[in-house]
Design a protein around this motif. Structure first.
Motif, short mmCIF file in Angstrom:
data_model
loop_
_atom_site.label_atom_id
_atom_site.label_comp_id
_atom_site.label_asym_id
_atom_site.label_seq_id
_atom_site.Cartn_x
_atom_site.Cartn_y
_atom_site.Cartn_z
N GLY A 62 -69.48 -17.91 46.25
CA GLY A 62 -69.93 -18.07 45.00
C GLY A 62 -68.81 -17.86 43.79
O GLY A 62 -68.99 -17.96 42.91
N GLU A 108 -70.05 -22.68 38.50
CA GLU A 108 -71.49 -23.32 38.10
C GLU A 108 -71.66 -23.03 36.46
O GLU A 108 -72.12 -24.03 35.80
CB GLU A 108 -72.66 -22.90 38.71
CG GLU A 108 -72.82 -23.49 40.14
CD GLU A 108 -72.12 -22.91 41.42
OE1 GLU A 108 -71.15 -21.94 40.96
OE2 GLU A 108 -72.11 -23.22 42.33
N ILE A 134 -78.36 -23.33 32.81
CA ILE A 134 -79.13 -22.61 33.75
C ILE A 134 -80.69 -22.89 33.22
O ILE A 134 -81.59 -23.23 33.89
CB ILE A 134 -78.82 -21.41 33.83
CG1 ILE A 134 -77.26 -20.92 34.33
CG2 ILE A 134 -79.78 -20.55 35.05
CD1 ILE A 134 -77.20 -21.59 35.79
N GLU A 155 -81.89 -24.87 30.68
CA GLU A 155 -82.17 -25.95 30.04
C GLU A 155 -82.93 -25.90 28.58
O GLU A 155 -83.77 -26.66 28.19
CB GLU A 155 -83.11 -26.65 30.97
CG GLU A 155 -82.54 -27.14 32.35
CD GLU A 155 -83.48 -27.64 33.30
OE1 GLU A 155 -84.67 -27.57 32.98
OE2 GLU A 155 -83.03 -27.85 34.35
N ARG A 208 -82.68 -17.58 38.29
CA ARG A 208 -82.33 -18.81 38.60
C ARG A 208 -80.95 -19.20 38.61
O ARG A 208 -80.32 -19.94 39.84
CB ARG A 208 -82.65 -19.69 37.07
CG ARG A 208 -83.84 -19.94 36.74
CD ARG A 208 -84.00 -20.64 35.81
NE ARG A 208 -85.58 -20.73 35.06
CZ ARG A 208 -86.01 -21.57 34.26
NH1 ARG A 208 -85.16 -22.44 33.87
NH2 ARG A 208 -87.12 -21.57 33.93
N LEU A 209 -79.88 -18.08 37.99
CA LEU A 209 -78.53 -18.37 38.34
C LEU A 209 -78.45 -18.04 39.74
O LEU A 209 -77.43 -18.54 40.57
CB LEU A 209 -77.60 -17.41 37.70
CG LEU A 209 -76.24 -17.06 37.66
CD1 LEU A 209 -75.63 -18.63 37.54
CD2 LEU A 209 -75.61 -16.39 36.80
N ASN A 210 -78.89 -16.72 40.30
CA ASN A 210 -78.78 -16.22 41.59
C ASN A 210 -79.52 -17.54 42.81
O ASN A 210 -78.72 -17.32 44.05
CB ASN A 210 -79.41 -14.90 42.09
CG ASN A 210 -78.64 -13.96 41.47
OD1 ASN A 210 -77.43 -14.00 41.03
ND2 ASN A 210 -79.40 -12.86 40.85
N VAL A 211 -80.24 -18.16 42.53
CA VAL A 211 -80.78 -19.15 43.54
C VAL A 211 -79.69 -20.35 43.39
O VAL A 211 -79.24 -20.88 44.47
CB VAL A 211 -81.94 -19.90 42.74
CG1 VAL A 211 -82.22 -20.99 43.52
CG2 VAL A 211 -83.09 -18.87 42.82
N ARG A 212 -78.81 -20.60 42.13
CA ARG A 212 -78.09 -21.91 42.16
C ARG A 212 -76.67 -21.58 42.72
O ARG A 212 -76.07 -22.33 43.45
CB ARG A 212 -78.03 -22.09 40.58
CG ARG A 212 -77.26 -23.52 40.52
CD ARG A 212 -77.07 -23.97 39.23
NE ARG A 212 -78.34 -24.38 38.48
CZ ARG A 212 -78.56 -25.02 37.50
NH1 ARG A 212 -77.71 -25.35 36.83
NH2 ARG A 212 -79.68 -25.19 36.86
N VAL A 213 -76.09 -20.31 42.67
CA VAL A 213 -74.92 -19.97 42.92
C VAL A 213 -74.87 -19.46 44.29
O VAL A 213 -75.80 -18.40 44.60
CB VAL A 213 -74.30 -18.83 42.12
CG1 VAL A 213 -72.83 -18.59 42.57
CG2 VAL A 213 -74.21 -19.51 40.51
N GLY A 241 -75.40 -15.49 45.33
CA GLY A 241 -76.11 -14.64 44.38
C GLY A 241 -75.55 -13.37 44.05
O GLY A 241 -74.41 -13.22 43.92
#
Lengths: 536, 372
Positions: A234, A256, A305, A307, A340-345, A348
């Motif tokens: 990450g 990200e 993140i 939107e 949401r950030l932890n899901v994407r990166v 996490g």
């Protein structure tokens, strides 16, 4: 009094006193032995102890402090107990004073020692209630569920075959362990200087097995493991600089978000302020290493993140809105953003900083609580007797913080209108003013930053501060208010103070509240050669 | 041994514990004396403002300035030299009577004159300030704190809607900070809407007091929903318009000439000097005449003072005799005699049958609020 000096002295006293039960004859002996006989061993042991301890104190000052720091407030009085605990296998089992004695808040708060701890297990009760939780089958020797304290010392340090009256055999064993421990760590440090990470790792690992609770040796072992396995999910390394203590890169990037995070080294500092009612008392905290956003989260980062952009200061008149901090976000919104950030990166682990972490980072290595505005030459001066803190002038704070004194949208507004409403002020793009000593920008002002904690008085949290290692400092059990730190563009004076604590409801969206990201450092498995594992 | 006595409690009641330690005993929290909620000094009654450490005089001095003596100014209006001298005299006299709370409003041009008056007696006078809209609350508080050293009571007018707005929540956040820092000692709101008051109790953390209209006339004087909630939360209550914006003054057939607060045009008698409601007015007049030593205003104020949950009442006072009259209502007792119960009933009836005209024109919109 200087903390290091006091802990060194405490340690000396600890070992001296820990030896006392061994020197002194038992009650039965006392009735029969002459005065000369009882004094003889005392002198011999004293000389040994003092000689060894002087050397140990001089060479390994940091090592000796580690146990007492870990024990936190308990070590201020219970020196002997903490030392016994630190040398026993119970440290490796991650026990603490609270494990057996409960939180004991009233006992901690009662300086005259009139209130006992929540639990003082004695006799058979300790076996059934406490020891059996780990030693499920009873005593390993007798295989019976009996009182551990019948054979062992109160803190289960002394082996049953080595009773307290058997002269100084046990003490000598301890000192031998210390000597070997010191030799191992010293050798490890030499190898670190030569950047031989794997041999150094082995030395520190051996040292931690000799004294399982020694935090310093553990930290050095972690550092070596991080050097051997530098991958950090990450994060993208940003620059070559590595923190010598932890082996972690000091500057990393979250691709990200296009955000930079800086390493906050582990350490301790005084936080709080005697001049702010909610910030009393000034007290020392120890904070583990963690990463903190160099800037506040911007509108573009939030939008990437979530939107959506809830900020007031966007659109017409705010051409650089994407670089301005996101505001009008609630604590609950921040939690959704982090989720949401932890899901994407990958890896996490992003979170809000605790308020102690925040203040520690804000002070930028200034360990004294009287520093109000880290990074500035801000000075204190007398004000109204009722609000002395509020009238203090903030020196060159204008070069470090967007506050009500410098965040007017246009200078003409101040001249044209007798009354200025809140729309006359606005936050500015992040990172446009000078950083503090550790490189963080906009810690004071711009937008107030949500912290993870619930708000509650420092006093009731006092006993919990030792639990802040590795960022595990989210205080629970307080009010429903969540803490905000740093003040905002709409504040002036003391509301920007590093120690100033504000709080509001977690659902509330105000135009001056934003956030800054924090992330734990990757934890490492001290017992195996495995790769670092991200702590979620 | 278990002990519920925390360190915070220890510090709060430190004196008792220090004394206890001298004798080797420990006093636990059980026997703490209840805080003093009300006391008298001289002829003045003082009551604790909610849960704060402020004790307000039951009679307080409002911010309105006499419109007859008003002159235009950049800030929106101030008093002529003669009017300012009269107001200064009234405030000084009120302070001598024991009135310890003086309200002021920047737009009325009274900040500087009041600061000049109270500079050397801040220990005797509590300064109350209302936010000057649209000035940002933070600026307004800072300016006031610089001028007065600190502000004892600071409030914002939150409108008369249904719920607290986002803008109010932002203002409130700033006010809470000012209180934390010590620039302000207590924070509150003023409104005429019961719905808004209920919303404020729910949404505004750390609410110390509410200023709201309270008198014996209007239809919702009992505030059946709001008052129990406010009392339960220990929020201080300050009555504004205890004389119904001066309307009650004009209901009194014995009101001295010139008793026209709030530029009221309400008339007990029409220009032709014929009673509007002969029977009601006759009853009112008879009742008042049976108590020659007391005025209708005194009865109206006693009605307010007799409510223990009201900390202070803030009637408009432009004339010196009005101050004397209002102060006299506090002198003897706060109970209303049977005769004055009848007086108030007659006055209430008179107002109700006259509809919205019982209020002066610039307050008639309030009637709608009160009758909702």
């Amino acid at each position: 009094m200087n903390v290091r000096v006091s802990l060194s002295v405490a340690f000396s006293l600890a070992v001296l006193f820990s030896a006392l039960p061994i020197w002194l004859p038992s009650a039965d002996h006392a009735q029969t032995a002459s005065a000369e006989e009882s004094l003889a061993p005392r002198e011999t042991v004293s000389e040994t102890v003092v000689a060894n301890l002087e050397q140990a104190n001089l060479e390994q000052a940091n090592l000796e402090q580690a146990e007492f720091k870990q024990a936190g407030v308990c070590s201020r009085c219970h020196v002997v107990s903490v030392l016994e605990w630190s040398l026993s296998g119970h440290v490796a089992a991650e026990t603490s004073c609270q494990s057996c004695h409960g939180e004991s808040r009233a006992h901690v708060a009662n300086e005259r020692n009139e209130i006992e701890p929540d639990r003082l297990p004695r006799g058979d009760a300790i076996a059934a209630a406490l020891c059996a939780t780990c030693h499920e089958s009873g005593c390993p020797n007798t295989l019976e569920m009996q009182s551990c304290q019948d054979c062992h010392h109160v803190h289960a340090l002394i082996h049953p075959s080595e009773t307290a009256v058997e002269e100084d055999h046990h003490l000598q064993q301890l000192l031998d362990r210390w000597t070997e421990f010191q030799r191992r760590t010293a050798r490890g440090e030499e190898l670190v200087l030569e950047e031989q990470w794997q041999p150094a790792r082995d030395e520190f690992r051996a040292a931690t097995r000799l004294v399982p609770g020694n935090r310093r040796a553990q930290q050095r072992l972690k550092m070596c493991l991080r050097r051997i396995h530098p991958e950090m999910p990450g994060f993208t390394r940003f620059g070559a600089e590595v923190n010598q203590e932890t082996g972690l890169p000091t500057k990393v990037r979250v691709d990200e978000l296009e955000a930079t995070m800086l390493l906050v080294p582990a350490g301790e500092c005084d936080i709080g302020s005697e001049q702010l009612p909610d910030s009393r008392p000034i007290h020392t905290v120890r904070v583990g290493a963690f990463y903190l956003g160099r800037h506040e989260v911007t509108q573009s980062q939030w939008e990437a993140i979530m939107e959506a952009n809830p900020s007031v200061h966007q659109g017409e008149g705010f051409s650089d809105a994407d670089r301005r901090p996101v505001e009008r976000v609630s604590w609950d919104d921040c939690q959704e953003f982090l989720r949401r950030l932890n899901v994407r990166v990958a890896g996490g682990g992003f979170r809000l900083p605790t308020e102690l972490e925040w203040e520690y980072a804000c002070r930028g290595g200034q360990t004294e609580a009287h520093v109000q505005f880290a990074g500035t030459s801000a000075d204190a001066s007398e004000g109204s007797p009722r609000w002395p803190a509020a009238s203090r002038q903030s020196g060159d704070l204008v070069n470090h913080a967007w506050s009500r004194t410098n965040s007017l949208r246009s200078a003409e507004q101040a001249d044209e209108s007798q009354f200025l409403d809140i729309n006359a002020y606005a936050p500015r793009p992040v990172g446009t003013l000078r950083p503090n000593e550790w490189g963080f920008q906009d810690m004071h002002g711009n937008v107030a930053e949500w912290c993870a904690d619930r708000f509650r008085p420092y006093l009731s949290a006092f006993g919990d501060h030792h639990a802040l290692e590795d960022g595990d400092g989210v205080l629970t059990g307080g009010t429903v208010m969540r803490v905000l730190r740093g003040g905002s563009y709409a504040d002036a004076g003391v509301a920007l103070d590093a120690a100033y604590r504000h709080a509001t409801r977690p659902q509330r969206r105000l135009r001056w509240n934003g956030l800054r990201l924090a992330r734990n450092v990757p934890v490492v498995d001290l017992d195996g050669p495995s790769d670092p594992v991200e702590d979620r | 041994m278990s002990c519920e006595y925390s360190r915070r409690q220890f510090l709060r009641h430190g004196g008792g514990l220090v004394a206890a330690s001298a004798t080797g005993s420990v006093i636990l929290a059980a026997d703490q004396p209840a805080p003093i909620r009300e006391y008298r000094r001289g002829g003045m009654l003082y009551r604790q403002l909610g849960d704060t450490d402020l004790h307000l005089s039951a009679l307080s001095f409002g911010s309105h300035i006499n419109p007859a003596l008003r002159v235009a100014a950049k800030s929106g209006g101030t008093l002529s030299e003669q009017g300012q001298a009269a107001r200064d005299r009234h405030i000084s006299k009120a302070i001598d009577y024991g009135v310890n709370m003086v309200d002021t409003y920047e737009n009325a041009g009274q900040w500087q004159p009041l600061a000049r008056l109270v500079r050397n007696q801040r220990d005797r006078v509590l300064v109350s300030i209302c936010r000057q809209f649209p000035n940002f609350v933070g600026n307004n508080i800072d300016d006031a704190a610089r001028l007065y050293g600190h502000v004892d009571l600071y409030r914002i007018y939150v409108g008369d809607g249904e719920r607290v707005s986002d803008a109010t929540l932002e203002d409130w956040d700033v006010m809470r900070k000012a209180k934390q820092i010590g620039k302000v000692r207590s924070i509150g709101i003023s409104t005429h809407s019961e719905r808004m008051m209920l919303s404020a109790l729910e949404d505004l953390d750390g609410l110390d007091y509410i200023m709201f209209p309270y008198n014996f006339i209007h239809a919702r004087a009992d505030y059946s929903e709001f008052l129990p909630a406010a009392i339960k939360k220990r929020v201080g209550l300050i009555a504004i318009k205890p004389l119904a914006a001066g309307s009650i003054v004009k209901l009194d057939p014995r009101a001295p000439p010139g008793s026209t607060p709030e530029n009221s045009r309400i008339e007990l008698y029409q220009k032709s000097n014929r009673p509007l409601l002969p029977a009601v007015v006759r009853k009112l007049t008879d009742s008042v005449n049976r108590s020659p030593d007391e005025s209708l205003c005194q009865a109206a104020l006693r009605f307010v003072y007799s409510r223990p949950f009201i900390t202070s009442a803030m009637p408009g006072m432009f004339q010196e005799h009005e101050l004397d009259d209002n102060y006299a209502a506090l002198q003897n007792h706060l109970r209303l005699s049977g005769n004055f119960q009848e007086v108030l009933e007659a006055a209430r009836h008179l107002c109700q049958v006259r509809g919205r005209e019982w209020l002066p024109p610039h307050y008639r919109w309030l009637d709608q609020q009160w009758r909702v």
